[in-house]
Scaffold this active site. Structure first.
Site, PDB file in Angstrom:
ATOM      1  N   GLY A 189      48.595   7.331  -8.839  1.00 15.43           N
ATOM      2  CA  GLY A 189      47.994   6.104  -9.347  1.00 15.43           C
ATOM      3  C   GLY A 189      48.484   5.812 -10.741  1.00 15.43           C
ATOM      4  O   GLY A 189      48.399   6.676 -11.621  1.00 15.43           O
ATOM      5  N   CYS A 226      44.773   7.483  -5.189  1.00 13.42           N
ATOM      6  CA  CYS A 226      44.229   7.847  -6.498  1.00 13.42           C
ATOM      7  C   CYS A 226      44.332   9.359  -6.637  1.00 13.42           C
ATOM      8  O   CYS A 226      44.527  10.074  -5.657  1.00 13.42           O
ATOM      9  CB  CYS A 226      42.755   7.432  -6.627  1.00 13.42           C
ATOM     10  SG  CYS A 226      42.483   5.647  -6.584  1.00 13.42           S
ATOM     11  N   ASN A 277      38.754   9.326  -4.571  1.00 10.45           N
ATOM     12  CA  ASN A 277      40.052   9.053  -3.962  1.00 10.45           C
ATOM     13  C   ASN A 277      39.819   8.751  -2.492  1.00 10.45           C
ATOM     14  O   ASN A 277      39.258   9.574  -1.774  1.00 10.45           O
ATOM     15  CB  ASN A 277      40.976  10.267  -4.115  1.00 10.45           C
ATOM     16  CG  ASN A 277      42.264  10.117  -3.312  1.00 10.45           C
ATOM     17  OD1 ASN A 277      42.707   9.011  -3.038  1.00 10.45           O
ATOM     18  ND2 ASN A 277      42.865  11.230  -2.939  1.00 10.45           N
ATOM     19  N   GLY A 278      40.246   7.578  -2.058  1.00 13.11           N
ATOM     20  CA  GLY A 278      40.066   7.197  -0.672  1.00 13.11           C
ATOM     21  C   GLY A 278      39.572   5.765  -0.565  1.00 13.11           C
ATOM     22  O   GLY A 278      39.690   4.974  -1.503  1.00 13.11           O
ATOM     23  N   TYR A 316      55.362  11.257   2.214  1.00 17.60           N
ATOM     24  CA  TYR A 316      55.669  10.489   1.009  1.00 17.60           C
ATOM     25  C   TYR A 316      54.746  10.735  -0.171  1.00 17.60           C
ATOM     26  O   TYR A 316      55.207  10.914  -1.299  1.00 17.60           O
ATOM     27  CB  TYR A 316      55.647   8.992   1.360  1.00 17.60           C
ATOM     28  CG  TYR A 316      55.848   8.059   0.185  1.00 17.60           C
ATOM     29  CD1 TYR A 316      57.098   7.903  -0.397  1.00 17.60           C
ATOM     30  CD2 TYR A 316      54.789   7.328  -0.333  1.00 17.60           C
ATOM     31  CE1 TYR A 316      57.289   7.042  -1.472  1.00 17.60           C
ATOM     32  CE2 TYR A 316      54.967   6.460  -1.400  1.00 17.60           C
ATOM     33  CZ  TYR A 316      56.221   6.328  -1.969  1.00 17.60           C
ATOM     34  OH  TYR A 316      56.397   5.489  -3.034  1.00 17.60           O
TER      35      TYR A 316
END
Length: 489
Positions: free
Chosen positions: A49, A23, A124-125, A270
């Protein structure tokens, strides 16, 4: 099955053999137009996201929110939407689901009305003890409105016995396990926090062109700062809580000495955008160095180095430079395929890679080709790309991967398949090579990956990054997962 009944994962069938981002979060503290700035930041973080997006702002009197399914440009395509989000303080979120299905009720930022006023949070996570905490919270009478683990933060803050917002927030984060980069907004302050190991990225920036000197940005990556003309100040530290209010910026370290850096190494491989700088390292240069290490470790004689676009491009440039083999764009990626409008029958699934990639026969025909990609997940996409390159006339196809074999699932915010579906978990490199159909297959070693990131090698006693997807060395307890394993026995 009708198109309207397809889940977002089914709509993304072309990408079902790739890792998906977690995210992206943005926080703005300024005196004007927070919604527009937040939307710009979310646009820059779209790669993190693509399922949903949302913004919450505060105008000094009340909170305003808009959330929707789809890309940022789809959710905020109408100027009237931004106009409906007045105020100089705001937070935003791009979502790719790692927990909870894709429904509007799961779209962040999450918002709640507390006794101290409104409060919004974006995460985020992934929390590794969310289910255990949820069971306890439900028993205490908490009613969950979503199926995302992020809602745990809202309820922990709500039931906290501390009197002020910051103490409640810290009380909440001390009870959770897992990876989190958080931005939160109350009527008086913007809060940002990273977990004690700093697994997910979070940075602080400044808006120099706004007359108010107390104008700040918090975001997942530096590329978001560039999109809104902000200056990078610093990375938020592992375990640090940043508070921005009318008095400026202050920092709290509530975890004392129980912090160290185990930043996600796959961000460099990535996930992060190549133009971002994370933990004082250029992502683009890191990927080039990974490619150079790959050339040193598993070189093969060939005529041309070809990246699997787009994520393989920097590593392929590094490989080509280190090996003195020409770099060519032998595969061209369509950036306009989006989510297909075609129902994903088996036949269409088989054509999915061809919809997304096309070979450039002029630079492949009659050549020995080294293909560079960032990772192998299930291996189905790699197999189809190798077949495409052979069909374009390549006489040899050697596949080189700019990461170690991915043998383990991620539980810290990256959507990965179960271990038994990861090709490297169930097959040796020789077996993988045969299944994919390449003439040879090579991965950069863990030590090579660490060298590319300016470390001597991986320290087995004290690794500098979270590399659990490669090694199985999980630095944060997997409480919910372990409980499920016990129940299944």
């Amino acid at each position: 099955m009708t198109l309207s009944s397809l889940s977002s994962h089914e709509l993304d069938f072309i990408d079902d053999d790739e890792f998906h981002e977690e995210c992206g979060v943005v926080g703005i503290w300024t005196t004007q137009d927070a919604a527009s700035l937040t939307a710009l930041g979310l646009h820059a973080l779209q790669h993190r996201g693509q399922e949903a997006s949302g913004i919450v702002t505060y105008d000094g009197n009340q909170f305003h929110t808009h959330r929707g399914l789809g890309l940022v440009g789809e959710v905020f395509d109408d100027p009237r939407v931004i106009a409906s989000l007045p105020g100089g303080m705001g937070i935003g979120h791009n979502r790719y689901a790692t927990t909870g299905e894709t429904q509007l009720r799961n779209v962040q930022p999450l918002y709640g009305d507390f006794e101290f006023g409104g409060f919004a949070v974006a995460h985020n996570g992934n929390l590794t003890n969310a289910q255990l905490l949820k069971q306890s919270l439900v028993r205490r009478g908490c009613l969950f409105q979503s199926s995302t683990d992020s809602e745990v933060f809202i309820h922990l803050i709500a039931i906290s016995l501390y009197s002020n917002v910051i103490d409640r927030f810290i009380d909440a984060i001390k009870q959770v396990q897992g990876a989190y980069s958080l931005v939160a907004l109350s009527k008086d302050m913007l809060i940002a926090a990273r977990d004690p190991l700093g697994v997910r990225p979070l940075i602080l920036g400044k808006l120099p062109y706004i007359q108010d000197e107390n104008s700040w940005v918090v975001a997942s990556e530096t590329c978001a700062l560039s999109s809104m003309g902000a200056d990078f100040v610093r990375d938020i530290e592992p375990g640090e809580v940043i508070i921005i209010d009318h008095d400026g910026v202050r920092s709290i370290h509530p975890f004392a000495d129980n912090t160290s850096s185990r930043f996600c190494i796959f961000e460099y491989v990535y996930f992060a955008r190549p133009d971002s700088v994370i933990e004082n390292k250029s992502v683009y240069m890191a990927r080039k160095k990974i490619g150079a290490e790959l050339a040193k470790e598993s070189h093969v004689e060939a005529d041309v180095v070809v990246p699997v676009p787009d994520s393989g491009v920097p590593a392929a440039i590094g490989y080509a430079e280190a090996s003195n083999i020409p770099f060519e764009l032998g595969i061209i990626r369509s950036h306009y395929i989006g989510r297909t409008f075609i129902e994903p029958t088996d036949q269409i699934r088989n054509l999915g890679v061809k919809l997304k990639h096309a070979t450039n026969r002029a630079v492949i025909n009659g050549k020995r080709v080294i293909l560079i990609d960032d990772s192998i997940v299930r291996g189905t996409t790699s197999k189809k790309i190798v077949e495409m390159v052979r069909a374009a006339g390549a006489i040899e196809v050697h596949l080189r991967i700019a990461s170690p074999p991915t043998q383990h699932s991620c539980f810290y915010g990256i959507d990965t398949p179960a271990e038994e579906k990861l090709l490297a978990h169930t097959h040796s490199i020789d077996e993988m090579c045969k299944l994919i159909g390449a003439d040879s297959l090579g991965f950069v070693s863990a030590d090579g990956l660490y060298r590319a990131l300016q470390e001597d090698k991986r320290n087995n006693q004290n690794p500098q990054y979270c590399d659990a997807c490669f090694t199985g060395d999980y630095p944060i307890p997997l409480t919910d997962h372990d409980m499920q394993l016990v129940k299944s026995k």
